[in-house]
Design an enzyme around this catalytic site. Structure first.
Site: not given
Ligand code: FAD
Length: 419
Positions: A128-129, A131, A246
């Site tokens: 899944q692409g 993030s 999901e």
């Molecule tokens: C084990 C694992 C597997 C994953 N696999 C995939 C995958 O296969 N494909 C893929 O595309 N992605 C994948 N991800 C990524 C995942 O979807 C993202 O980590 C997630 O959507 C959060 O984005 P971020 O890490 O950029 O955090 P950020 O968006 O930077 O968030 C950082 C913090 O700020 C908080 N925050 C951000 N915006 C707000 C808001 N508007 N209101 C309140 N709080 C907020 C968040 O809740 C978090 O605590 C995976 C992540 C993990 C941990």
């Protein structure tokens, strides 16, 4: 509340039960039964083949696309019977749970004919692409570009946290196809073959040294023009459905894995005397109550699905938030209960090449336990590590709260920072 199922559902239960009894290994489910990585690998291949031949994977899909066209009630019974015996029921999570249902809903007839049979047979695997380094919760800000060049899309940019990208044949990705449109309106959902020169996969080392997810770099990577799902620049709506799949959960079976795990935590507390500690007792009682709430809520979900008055958004967001936070808190309690024992690597060392190879052991009821030969975690330690990620992937718990606040309770929208 009447919790009994109609006779047709019970007849179907007998059919599923019979099939499982006939096809699972005879020792399956007996005390202490587990499989090594190699045994698991060959069982998995064989089992996927049997499931696929029996048309049990995605059995609720219409028959013309390889499903059985099951009713909601039959789908629930099928889940319950597989969960009762801890029998795996899928070919590839990203294929049959995420992109498969998305293609079924949004795909063209050609896409359905081409991809769905290969998803059901496990012939192609997916990642899944979504993030990117600067787009996680704010997914609509993706900046990976897709430009049409004749009959092909040309893709440039970077994805991150891409689970299983190193093994996948295809990636379903979000890319910006119209940079001048408002951010939600200029995104396309593309199905891109992974094994090509323009794609580089770099594994990301995790705390235990394994590398489950990756950075993926696209430099003039290509896919056919027809591989856009749901129409050009309509990728946001399509992606929201994928995320719904999901976050969704099997209504009446979702609590089961937590119940089994909680039983083993309670057992550990009894063994080392922590079960006498009043704070531990309170924590265990709280966990037990939450598992019961998940179970009862499952019946409520089923009832409202049958009555056709459920809200998918509300259920997806509240369920994901509830089970992921439950699990994170309960695994912290588990590690507290284990005390010093939880700090050391007590599992039998897996055989391997001295540390670099990742292996998987399957324990029915607990699932796959990933470990490296040099880092032999116990099932509870593995679950503790993984629980840290569950409030993040598929949309963080905070984002689920925003969805509930804005789209379910109708509260004012959160203020957006300009720019
Ligand atoms: C084990 C694992 C597997 C994953 N696999 C995939 C995958 O296969 N494909 C893929 O595309 N992605 C994948 N991800 C990524 C995942 O979807 C993202 O980590 C997630 O959507 C959060 O984005 P971020 O890490 O950029 O955090 P950020 O968006 O930077 O968030 C950082 C913090 O700020 C908080 N925050 C951000 N915006 C707000 C808001 N508007 N209101 C309140 N709080 C907020 C968040 O809740 C978090 O605590 C995976 C992540 C993990 C941990």
């Amino acid at each position: 509340m009447d919790l009994s199922y109609p006779p047709e559902a019970e007849a179907f239960r007998t059919e599923v039960r019979g099939w499982l009894e006939e096809h699972l290994p005879s020792e399956w489910g007996t005390p202490g039964f587990s499989m090594t990585a190699d045994e698991w690998a060959s069982f998995s291949t064989e089992w996927t083949k049997k499931l696929s031949e029996g048309r049990w994977i995605c059995a609720s899909w219409p028959q013309e696309y390889g499903g059985r066209g099951l009713s909601v009630m039959e789908g629930v019974v099928l889940n319950e019977e597989f969960a009762r015996l801890n029998a795996p029921m899928r070919a590839d999570f990203f294929g049959d749970t995420l992109v498969g249902p998305t293609i079924l809903k949004w795909g063209t007839e050609e896409q359905k004919q081409h991809f769905l049979p290969k998803i059901l047979s496990g012939a192609i695997t997916w990642c899944q692409g979504f993030s990117e380094p600067d787009s996680g919760s704010d997914l609509a800000s993706v900046s990976t570009r897709a430009e049409l060049d004749g009959d092909e899309w040309v893709i440039n940019g970077q994805k991150v946290w891409t689970t299983q990208a190193q093994y996948a044949d295809y990636i379903f990705l979000l890319a910006r196809s119209d940079p001048d449109a408002p951010k939600h309106k200029g995104i396309s959902y593309l199905l891109v073959p992974m094994r090509q020169e323009g794609i580089e996969v770099r594994p990301i080392a995790q705390i235990d040294g394994s590398a489950e997810f990756n950075e993926v770099f696209f430099t003039n990577a290509r896919c056919p023009k027809e591989n856009v799902v749901g129409g050009v620049n309509n990728g946001w709506a399509v992606a929201m459905d994928t995320l719904g799949f999901e976050r969704g959960t099997s209504a009446t079976t979702g609590h089961r894995r937590f119940q089994k795990e909680l039983e083993s935590i309670i057992e550990a507390a009894r063994r080392n005397g922590k079960a006498q500690d009043p704070l531990v007792r309170q924590g265990l009682a709280r966990a037990w109550s939450k598992v019961k709430i998940m179970q009862i809520n499952g019946f409520r979900t089923l009832t409202s699905t049958l009555n056709n008055d459920h809200s998918t958004i509300a259920l997806g967001a509240t369920n994901k938030m509830y089970w992921s936070e439950y699990h994170r808190d309960t695994m912290e309690l588990a590690l507290d209960i284990l005390g010093m024992e939880g700090q050391i690597l007590t599992a039998a060392r897996a055989e391997g090449d001295g540390g670099s190879r990742e292996v998987t052991e399957f324990v029915p009821g607990i699932g796959n336990r990933r470990q490296r030969p040099g880092y032999p975690v116990s099932p509870m330690q593995a679950s503790f590590f993984f629980s840290r990620s569950e409030t993040i992937w598929g949309g963080t718990a905070q984002i689920q709260r925003n969805i509930v606040g804005e789209r379910v309770l109708g509260l004012p929208k959160e203020p957006k920072v300009a720019g």
